[in-house]
Design a protein around this motif. Structure first.
Motif, short mmCIF file in Angstrom:
data_model
loop_
_atom_site.label_atom_id
_atom_site.label_comp_id
_atom_site.label_asym_id
_atom_site.label_seq_id
_atom_site.Cartn_x
_atom_site.Cartn_y
_atom_site.Cartn_z
N ILE A 31 23.89 86.54 20.87
CA ILE A 31 25.18 86.52 20.21
C ILE A 31 25.95 87.94 20.90
O ILE A 31 27.09 87.70 21.26
CB ILE A 31 25.10 86.69 18.69
CG1 ILE A 31 24.45 85.56 18.12
CG2 ILE A 31 26.48 86.81 18.22
CD1 ILE A 31 24.22 85.47 16.75
N SER A 32 25.45 88.91 21.12
CA SER A 32 25.99 90.11 21.63
C SER A 32 26.32 89.78 22.97
O SER A 32 27.55 90.18 23.59
CB SER A 32 25.12 91.26 21.57
OG SER A 32 24.85 91.75 20.26
N LEU A 33 25.75 89.17 23.59
CA LEU A 33 25.77 88.89 25.00
C LEU A 33 26.98 87.81 25.31
O LEU A 33 27.93 88.03 26.25
CB LEU A 33 24.59 88.16 25.96
CG LEU A 33 24.67 87.73 27.36
CD1 LEU A 33 24.83 89.06 28.41
CD2 LEU A 33 23.36 87.29 27.81
N VAL A 34 26.78 86.80 24.45
CA VAL A 34 28.05 85.77 24.36
C VAL A 34 29.41 86.46 24.17
O VAL A 34 30.34 86.27 24.58
CB VAL A 34 27.60 84.52 23.45
CG1 VAL A 34 28.94 83.82 23.03
CG2 VAL A 34 26.60 83.72 23.76
N LEU A 35 29.51 87.45 22.95
CA LEU A 35 30.51 88.17 22.82
C LEU A 35 31.16 89.12 23.94
O LEU A 35 32.31 88.94 24.11
CB LEU A 35 30.32 89.11 21.62
CG LEU A 35 30.10 88.21 19.88
CD1 LEU A 35 29.71 89.36 19.07
CD2 LEU A 35 31.51 87.88 19.71
N VAL A 36 30.24 89.40 24.58
CA VAL A 36 30.55 90.40 25.79
C VAL A 36 31.14 89.58 26.88
O VAL A 36 32.25 89.81 27.34
CB VAL A 36 29.39 91.44 26.21
CG1 VAL A 36 29.70 91.78 27.59
CG2 VAL A 36 29.07 92.37 25.33
N VAL A 37 30.56 88.30 27.26
CA VAL A 37 31.25 87.47 28.10
C VAL A 37 32.36 86.89 27.53
O VAL A 37 33.40 86.95 28.54
CB VAL A 37 29.89 86.25 28.46
CG1 VAL A 37 30.71 85.31 29.21
CG2 VAL A 37 28.81 86.83 29.11
N ALA A 38 32.50 86.58 26.37
CA ALA A 38 33.95 86.05 25.87
C ALA A 38 35.01 87.33 25.99
O ALA A 38 36.26 86.83 26.42
CB ALA A 38 33.87 85.77 24.53
N VAL A 39 34.76 88.36 25.76
CA VAL A 39 35.53 89.48 25.79
C VAL A 39 36.10 89.58 27.34
O VAL A 39 37.41 89.86 27.63
CB VAL A 39 35.26 90.86 25.23
CG1 VAL A 39 35.98 92.00 25.79
CG2 VAL A 39 35.17 90.82 23.65
N VAL A 40 35.00 89.51 28.19
CA VAL A 40 35.71 89.86 29.59
C VAL A 40 36.31 88.42 30.16
O VAL A 40 37.16 88.94 30.92
CB VAL A 40 34.09 90.14 30.58
CG1 VAL A 40 34.49 89.83 31.91
CG2 VAL A 40 33.41 91.30 30.29
N TYR A 41 35.90 87.65 29.71
CA TYR A 41 36.63 86.32 30.14
C TYR A 41 38.22 86.30 29.68
O TYR A 41 39.08 85.99 30.40
CB TYR A 41 35.89 85.17 29.58
CG TYR A 41 36.71 83.74 29.82
CD1 TYR A 41 37.01 83.11 31.06
CD2 TYR A 41 37.51 83.21 28.82
CE1 TYR A 41 37.42 82.10 31.17
CE2 TYR A 41 38.36 82.12 28.91
CZ TYR A 41 38.45 81.47 30.30
OH TYR A 41 39.24 80.22 30.53
N VAL A 42 38.36 86.72 28.46
CA VAL A 42 39.69 86.91 27.69
C VAL A 42 40.56 87.76 28.60
O VAL A 42 41.64 87.59 28.83
CB VAL A 42 39.81 87.22 26.63
CG1 VAL A 42 41.03 87.61 25.65
CG2 VAL A 42 39.22 85.82 25.61
N LEU A 43 39.81 89.08 28.79
CA LEU A 43 40.50 90.10 29.64
C LEU A 43 40.87 89.52 31.17
O LEU A 43 42.18 89.71 31.61
CB LEU A 43 39.56 91.43 29.70
CG LEU A 43 39.42 92.14 28.51
CD1 LEU A 43 38.42 93.11 28.93
CD2 LEU A 43 40.81 92.87 28.36
N PHE A 44 39.92 89.19 31.78
CA PHE A 44 40.29 88.66 32.92
C PHE A 44 41.33 87.43 33.30
O PHE A 44 42.00 87.15 33.86
CB PHE A 44 39.21 88.12 33.89
CG PHE A 44 38.69 89.51 34.79
CD1 PHE A 44 39.11 89.92 35.86
CD2 PHE A 44 37.33 90.08 34.03
CE1 PHE A 44 38.32 91.08 36.44
CE2 PHE A 44 36.86 91.01 34.54
CZ PHE A 44 37.46 91.55 35.65
N ARG A 45 41.16 86.44 32.35
CA ARG A 45 42.05 85.19 32.14
C ARG A 45 43.30 85.57 31.47
O ARG A 45 44.44 84.83 32.06
CB ARG A 45 41.27 84.27 31.19
CG ARG A 45 41.85 82.77 31.23
CD ARG A 45 41.75 82.23 32.33
NE ARG A 45 42.50 80.80 32.35
CZ ARG A 45 42.70 80.03 33.22
NH1 ARG A 45 42.76 80.45 34.47
NH2 ARG A 45 43.39 78.91 33.08
#
Length: 65
Positions: A31-45
């Motif tokens: 879950i932590s890994l998914v949250l980190v990936v989601a945050v990075v995606y939102v930042l870059f997108r």
């Protein structure tokens, strides 16, 4: 007051997030890994493209010599 953030039982924001995630250690890690990936995606997108015109990266002061 101690020199480390977890002194006196305080472990900071990440400890609070970890304690509130459901499941065992492996589930929390996924879950932590998914949250980190989601945050990075939102930042870059969304966030970085929105902020890019506001930043002076293309304002160079080099002369043509």
């Amino acid at each position: 007051m101690g020199l480390v953030p977890w002194y006196d039982g305080r472990d900071g924001m990440y400890g609070w997030i970890w304690r509130h995630l459901p499941g065992n250690t492996w589930v929390k890690a996924v879950i932590s890994l998914v949250l980190v990936v989601a945050v990075v995606y939102v930042l870059f997108r969304y966030v970085f493209p929105w902020a890019e015109p506001l930043l002076p990266f293309n304002d160079v002061t080099v002369d043509n010599q």
